[in-house]
Scaffold this active site. Structure first.
Site, PDB file in Angstrom:
ATOM      1  N   CYS A   1     -10.087  -5.256   0.219  1.00  0.00           N
ATOM      2  CA  CYS A   1     -11.246  -4.354   0.249  1.00  0.00           C
ATOM      3  C   CYS A   1     -12.137  -4.630  -0.968  1.00  0.00           C
ATOM      4  O   CYS A   1     -11.755  -5.349  -1.903  1.00  0.00           O
ATOM      5  CB  CYS A   1     -10.782  -2.897   0.258  1.00  0.00           C
ATOM      6  SG  CYS A   1     -10.200  -2.293  -1.343  1.00  0.00           S
TER       7      CYS A   1
ATOM      8  N   GLU B   1      -2.850  -4.778  -3.124  1.00  0.00           N
ATOM      9  CA  GLU B   1      -3.308  -5.625  -4.228  1.00  0.00           C
ATOM     10  C   GLU B   1      -3.296  -4.847  -5.540  1.00  0.00           C
ATOM     11  O   GLU B   1      -2.909  -5.376  -6.591  1.00  0.00           O
ATOM     12  CB  GLU B   1      -4.720  -6.144  -3.956  1.00  0.00           C
ATOM     13  CG  GLU B   1      -4.829  -7.052  -2.730  1.00  0.00           C
ATOM     14  CD  GLU B   1      -5.116  -6.306  -1.435  1.00  0.00           C
ATOM     15  OE1 GLU B   1      -4.713  -5.129  -1.310  1.00  0.00           O
ATOM     16  OE2 GLU B   1      -5.741  -6.908  -0.545  1.00  0.00           O
TER      17      GLU B   1
ATOM     18  N   CYS C   1      -4.020   0.452  -2.566  1.00  0.00           N
ATOM     19  CA  CYS C   1      -3.873  -0.790  -1.800  1.00  0.00           C
ATOM     20  C   CYS C   1      -2.730  -1.648  -2.344  1.00  0.00           C
ATOM     21  O   CYS C   1      -2.324  -1.518  -3.505  1.00  0.00           O
ATOM     22  CB  CYS C   1      -5.167  -1.594  -1.865  1.00  0.00           C
ATOM     23  SG  CYS C   1      -6.524  -0.912  -0.903  1.00  0.00           S
TER      24      CYS C   1
ATOM     25  N   GLU D   1       0.204   5.157   0.689  1.00  0.00           N
ATOM     26  CA  GLU D   1      -0.748   6.185   1.116  1.00  0.00           C
ATOM     27  C   GLU D   1      -0.273   7.569   0.688  1.00  0.00           C
ATOM     28  O   GLU D   1       0.879   7.769   0.300  1.00  0.00           O
ATOM     29  CB  GLU D   1      -0.946   6.083   2.633  1.00  0.00           C
ATOM     30  CG  GLU D   1      -1.564   4.740   3.009  1.00  0.00           C
ATOM     31  CD  GLU D   1      -1.817   4.574   4.496  1.00  0.00           C
ATOM     32  OE1 GLU D   1      -1.349   5.417   5.297  1.00  0.00           O
ATOM     33  OE2 GLU D   1      -2.487   3.582   4.851  1.00  0.00           O
TER      34      GLU D   1
ATOM     35  N   CYS E   1     -10.605  -3.821  -4.366  1.00  0.00           N
ATOM     36  CA  CYS E   1      -9.562  -4.766  -4.788  1.00  0.00           C
ATOM     37  C   CYS E   1     -10.157  -6.106  -5.197  1.00  0.00           C
ATOM     38  O   CYS E   1      -9.611  -6.797  -6.057  1.00  0.00           O
ATOM     39  CB  CYS E   1      -8.515  -4.931  -3.693  1.00  0.00           C
ATOM     40  SG  CYS E   1      -7.409  -3.499  -3.593  1.00  0.00           S
TER      41      CYS E   1
ATOM     42  N   ASN F   1       0.840  -1.205   0.000  1.00  0.00           N
ATOM     43  CA  ASN F   1       0.000   0.000   0.000  1.00  0.00           C
ATOM     44  C   ASN F   1       0.875   1.256   0.000  1.00  0.00           C
ATOM     45  O   ASN F   1       1.962   1.286   0.599  1.00  0.00           O
ATOM     46  CB  ASN F   1      -1.025  -0.007   1.132  1.00  0.00           C
ATOM     47  CG  ASN F   1      -0.451  -0.242   2.508  1.00  0.00           C
ATOM     48  OD1 ASN F   1       0.580  -0.879   2.665  1.00  0.00           O
ATOM     49  ND2 ASN F   1      -1.132   0.264   3.517  1.00  0.00           N
TER      50      ASN F   1
HETATM   51  N1  THU Z   1      -5.176  -1.960   2.538  1.00  0.00           N
HETATM   52  C1  THU Z   1      -4.560  -2.697   1.566  1.00  0.00           C
HETATM   53  O1  THU Z   1      -3.536  -2.276   1.001  1.00  0.00           O
HETATM   54  N2  THU Z   1      -5.092  -3.896   1.251  1.00  0.00           N
HETATM   55  C2  THU Z   1      -6.135  -4.487   1.893  1.00  0.00           C
HETATM   56  O2  THU Z   1      -6.486  -5.603   1.550  1.00  0.00           O
HETATM   57  C3  THU Z   1      -6.822  -3.770   2.980  1.00  0.00           C
HETATM   58  C4  THU Z   1      -6.405  -2.356   3.191  1.00  0.00           C
HETATM   59  C5  THU Z   1      -4.547  -0.683   2.936  1.00  0.00           C
HETATM   60  C6  THU Z   1      -5.201   0.572   2.430  1.00  0.00           C
HETATM   61  C7  THU Z   1      -4.717   1.591   3.451  1.00  0.00           C
HETATM   62  O3  THU Z   1      -3.432   2.051   3.073  1.00  0.00           O
HETATM   63  C8  THU Z   1      -4.577   0.787   4.729  1.00  0.00           C
HETATM   64  O4  THU Z   1      -4.540  -0.579   4.339  1.00  0.00           O
HETATM   65  C9  THU Z   1      -5.715   0.998   5.715  1.00  0.00           C
HETATM   66  O5  THU Z   1      -6.955   0.867   5.084  1.00  0.00           O
END
Ligand code: THU
Length: 135
Positions: free
Chosen positions: A83, A52, A50, A41, A86, A39
């Site tokens: 999520c 994925e 994310c 941000e 994804c 991920n």
């Molecule tokens: N996140 C992912 O990268 N993948 C997931 O399957 C669940 C959530 C990340 C997005 C964000 O940067 C952090 O987790 C919190 O939501």
């Protein structure tokens, strides 16, 4: 190295200064290659991506198209589920029987197929009556 180990390794590179929640994802393709994502941000929160999505972008950039297996890992109380967005992204490049292994850094594991994660997925088959002349 297992796909979970690959995901754990790339998780170390996650850029998650706002949530503090680092995620790693690894995709093995039908061609036999492994592509990684974490991920990323952003201070403008909705611009974050994310793990994925990052792995899928790496797969496409490398020239592969079809997912054979997915692993995703985070430090959380139960195996981290992709999520909703994804799940749809994975369904674009994976058949319904592709296995997604969700993991925690503490060693918990949960396996579900793409179809179990996204029942009733929207796909191009619904668009057969679409107006191809639409702007
Ligand atoms: N996140 C992912 O990268 N993948 C997931 O399957 C669940 C959530 C990340 C997005 C964000 O940067 C952090 O987790 C919190 O939501």
């Amino acid at each position: 190295m297992s796909l979970i180990q690959d995901a754990a390794r790339v998780r170390e590179n996650a850029h998650a200064p706002y949530s503090g929640f680092k995620v790693g994802a690894a995709i093995r393709t039908v061609e036999g290659h492994v592509h990684l994502g974490c991920n990323v941000e952003n201070v403008a929160y909705p611009e974050g991506t994310c793990a994925e999505a990052g792995a899928i972008a790496a797969m496409i950039a490398a020239g592969d198209k079809r997912i054979a297996e997915v692993a995703v890992i985070a430090d959380c109380p139960a195996p981290v589920p992709p999520c909703g967005g994804c799940r749809q992204k994975l369904a674009e490049f994976a058949s319904g029987d592709v296995v997604v292994t969700m993991a925690t850094t503490a060693g918990a594991r949960l396996q579900m197929t793409v179809a179990e994660l996204l029942p009733g997925a929207f796909d191009a088959g619904y668009m057969v009556n679409a107006d191809k002349d639409a702007p």
